[in-house]
Design a protein around this motif. Structure first.
Motif, mmCIF file in Angstrom:
data_model
loop_
_atom_site.group_PDB
_atom_site.id
_atom_site.type_symbol
_atom_site.label_atom_id
_atom_site.label_comp_id
_atom_site.label_asym_id
_atom_site.label_seq_id
_atom_site.Cartn_x
_atom_site.Cartn_y
_atom_site.Cartn_z
ATOM 1 N N ASN A 6 -0.201 7.585 -17.802
ATOM 2 C CA ASN A 6 0.147 6.569 -18.836
ATOM 3 C C ASN A 6 -0.935 6.497 -19.912
ATOM 4 O OD1 ASN A 6 2.631 5.891 -17.633
ATOM 5 N ND2 ASN A 6 1.316 4.891 -15.790
ATOM 6 N N GLY A 7 -1.783 7.262 -20.159
ATOM 7 C CA GLY A 7 -2.768 7.204 -21.171
ATOM 8 C C GLY A 7 -2.249 7.257 -22.553
ATOM 9 N N MET A 8 -2.747 6.622 -23.371
ATOM 10 C CA MET A 8 -2.284 6.425 -24.824
ATOM 11 C C MET A 8 -3.433 5.487 -25.554
ATOM 12 S SD MET A 8 0.968 3.540 -25.009
ATOM 13 C CE MET A 8 1.634 4.255 -23.691
ATOM 14 N N LEU A 9 -3.303 5.504 -26.754
ATOM 15 C CA LEU A 9 -4.003 4.656 -27.710
ATOM 16 C C LEU A 9 -3.220 4.149 -28.806
ATOM 17 C CD1 LEU A 9 -7.570 6.017 -28.750
ATOM 18 C CD2 LEU A 9 -7.071 3.999 -27.586
ATOM 19 N N SER A 12 0.779 -1.212 0.002
ATOM 20 C CA SER A 12 0.191 -0.008 0.001
ATOM 21 C C SER A 12 0.931 1.249 0.040
ATOM 22 C CB SER A 12 -0.706 0.271 1.283
ATOM 23 O OG SER A 12 -0.257 0.375 2.337
ATOM 24 N N ASP A 13 0.391 2.200 -0.658
ATOM 25 C CA ASP A 13 1.255 3.482 -0.851
ATOM 26 C C ASP A 13 1.442 4.044 0.642
ATOM 27 O OD1 ASP A 13 1.022 3.437 -3.421
ATOM 28 O OD2 ASP A 13 -0.352 5.175 -3.435
ATOM 29 N N GLU A 14 0.661 3.811 1.796
ATOM 30 C CA GLU A 14 0.790 4.133 2.822
ATOM 31 C C GLU A 14 2.034 3.671 3.756
ATOM 32 O OE1 GLU A 14 -2.916 5.169 1.432
ATOM 33 O OE2 GLU A 14 -2.009 3.168 1.681
ATOM 34 N N LYS A 15 2.392 2.344 3.469
ATOM 35 C CA LYS A 15 3.274 1.694 4.168
ATOM 36 C C LYS A 15 4.413 1.227 3.187
ATOM 37 C CE LYS A 15 0.105 -1.114 6.995
ATOM 38 N NZ LYS A 15 -0.277 -2.349 7.398
ATOM 39 N N LYS A 16 4.571 2.094 2.093
ATOM 40 C CA LYS A 16 5.631 1.780 1.129
ATOM 41 C C LYS A 16 7.251 2.089 1.913
ATOM 42 C CE LYS A 16 5.965 6.568 -0.736
ATOM 43 N NZ LYS A 16 7.154 7.013 -0.128
ATOM 44 N N ASP A 17 7.374 2.971 2.630
ATOM 45 C CA ASP A 17 8.699 3.160 3.395
ATOM 46 C C ASP A 17 9.062 2.089 4.306
ATOM 47 O OD1 ASP A 17 8.768 5.231 2.036
ATOM 48 O OD2 ASP A 17 8.154 6.985 3.611
ATOM 49 N N LEU A 73 9.685 0.049 -6.303
ATOM 50 C CA LEU A 73 10.537 -1.047 -6.858
ATOM 51 C C LEU A 73 11.807 -0.783 -7.626
ATOM 52 C CD1 LEU A 73 7.787 -2.964 -8.988
ATOM 53 C CD2 LEU A 73 8.508 -3.244 -6.494
ATOM 54 N N ARG A 74 11.883 0.549 -8.232
ATOM 55 C CA ARG A 74 13.286 1.057 -8.655
ATOM 56 C C ARG A 74 14.310 1.197 -7.339
ATOM 57 N NH1 ARG A 74 9.602 4.831 -11.163
ATOM 58 N NH2 ARG A 74 9.626 4.427 -13.487
ATOM 59 N N LYS A 114 -3.734 2.741 -6.539
ATOM 60 C CA LYS A 114 -4.058 4.247 -6.509
ATOM 61 C C LYS A 114 -3.227 4.869 -7.485
ATOM 62 C CE LYS A 114 -5.658 4.329 -1.682
ATOM 63 N NZ LYS A 114 -5.528 4.666 -0.246
ATOM 64 N N SER A 115 -1.834 4.548 -7.481
ATOM 65 C CA SER A 115 -0.987 5.316 -8.125
ATOM 66 C C SER A 115 0.105 4.143 -8.550
ATOM 67 C CB SER A 115 -0.545 6.429 -7.715
ATOM 68 O OG SER A 115 0.410 6.971 -8.465
ATOM 69 N N GLU A 116 0.330 3.881 -9.754
ATOM 70 C CA GLU A 116 1.211 2.591 -9.995
ATOM 71 C C GLU A 116 2.553 3.424 -10.130
ATOM 72 O OE1 GLU A 116 1.628 2.213 -14.838
ATOM 73 O OE2 GLU A 116 -0.329 1.661 -14.026
ATOM 74 N N ALA A 117 2.546 4.803 -10.461
ATOM 75 C CA ALA A 117 4.073 5.625 -10.231
ATOM 76 C C ALA A 117 4.607 5.497 -8.965
ATOM 77 C CB ALA A 117 3.823 6.890 -10.797
#
Length: 347
Positions: free
Chosen positions: A207-210, A45-50, A82-83, A73-76
């Motif tokens: 990340n929008g695209m067609l 979860s974003d809240e526990k990422k650290d 992960l990076r 919520k936000s893949e970024a």
């Protein structure tokens, strides 16, 4: 080496069983444990990422991502963690840049100058380029539009021109188009302008695209999915669309029939694809191949009347193998092999 692997999941989503896990996650954990390794599942979860970063960086040799980015919520934010883990020495399976490179629909455009993808394949990152180009290419024949987000065929449209347009240089916005969505093969008819306005939602946002490519009528013979375990072909899934006039979707939800074959049954396809892997790796960023990934192909016919295979898309963010859970043994062996080779190289 710590001999410990972390599997990332996320709470919720339609891919979870009664225990809250994907059906193929715990078999991989148990297969690693049977080989003398330890493994655990961490719900991101974003809240526990650290907190998660500190725990994984300290304890694990590798992570295996089993998260559909569409459930975040936000893949970024997730990809950035992960990076950071990869930079800290944790082996990414896959690396987030590989996940983006192989999973994004515009991978097709990056491979356009190869025999894998038709030359008239385009990516639209803004509404203006979509409005300018799509009416021109639609004049030349049926098209398939694919959004970058979504799954199970959602936002993938077969577009057929119904109106007669004579010798116009492009399809007028008032022309009628027949639109079939791969999600369930339902059909809608619109004027071109209204349909293109509807499709703008796929272009805007993160990340929008067609992606716009020619419709290949031999999809009716079936889509051929090559399941890869790193650089090894595991099996081939032949997915035949439902037998109705408009059906072109190869998803189970839409009524497609699946058949599981051995790679040897599709020797020409497998040999051709394997020979292109170095080029694919280079064009998609030079990162290690994902741990579990797929490449989907559609039959076409070349200028000499011979069968050829066109790449429709690749997936690697959370490819499942729930119908063949015994593959967890192969996955565990591959994880250990990759990490052992990595340690040998670094010594």
């Amino acid at each position: 080496m710590k001999k410990h692997v972390v599997f990332f999941e996320v709470v919720g989503g339609t891919d979870k069983g009664p225990d809250g896990h994907r059906a193929d996650t715990m078999p991989m954990v148990k297969s690693l444990e049977a080989r003398g390794w330890t493994a655990e599942v961490i719900f991101y979860s974003d809240e526990k990422k650290d907190e998660i970063f500190e725990q994984v960086a300290k304890s694990a040799d590798a992570y295996v991502s089993r998260i559909n980015p569409g459930n975040l919520k936000s893949e970024a934010i997730y990809f950035q963690m992960l990076r950071d883990l990869c930079e800290h020495g944790v082996k990414g399976m896959p690396h987030p840049e590989a996940m983006i490179g192989y999973g994004a629909k515009d991978a097709l455009v990056k491979l356009r100058e190869t025999a894998l993808v038709p030359e008239d394949t385009y990516a639209y990152y803004d509404i203006d380029s979509f409005k300018e180009n799509f009416p021109k290419v639609l004049k030349n024949g049926e098209r398939v539009l694919k959004q970058n987000r979504g799954s199970t065929g959602e936002g993938i449209w077969r577009v057929q021109l119904i109106s007669e347009i004579g010798d116009a240089s492009e399809v007028p916005l008032t022309a009628t188009v027949r639109c079939t969505e791969a999600k369930d093969n339902h059909v809608e008819e619109h004027d071109l302008e209204a349909f293109m306005t509807f499709c703008e939602q796929y272009i805007v946002g993160e990340n929008g695209m067609l992606v716009d490519m020619p419709f290949l009528p031999r999809i009716k013979e079936g889509e051929i999915r090559l399941l890869m375990l790193n650089k090894t072909p595991v099996n081939v899934v032949h997915k035949k669309p439902a037998d109705s006039a408009d059906a072109f979707s190869a998803t189970l939800f839409s009524g497609a029939q699946y058949r599981y074959d051995e790679p040897e049954d599709w020797a020409d396809l497998v040999h051709s694809f394997m020979s292109t892997l170095p080029m694919i790796t280079e064009r998609l960023g030079g990162y290690d191949l994902p741990l579990i990934w797929t490449a989907d192909f559609i039959l076409d016919t070349d200028e000499n009347g011979n069968d050829t295979y066109i790449l429709g898309e690749m997936n690697c963010s959370c490819v499942g193998f729930t119908s063949q859970l015994s593959l967890s043994e192969n996955v565990a062996d591959e994880i250990i092999s990759i990490l052992t080779q990595t340690e040998t190289v670094e010594q």
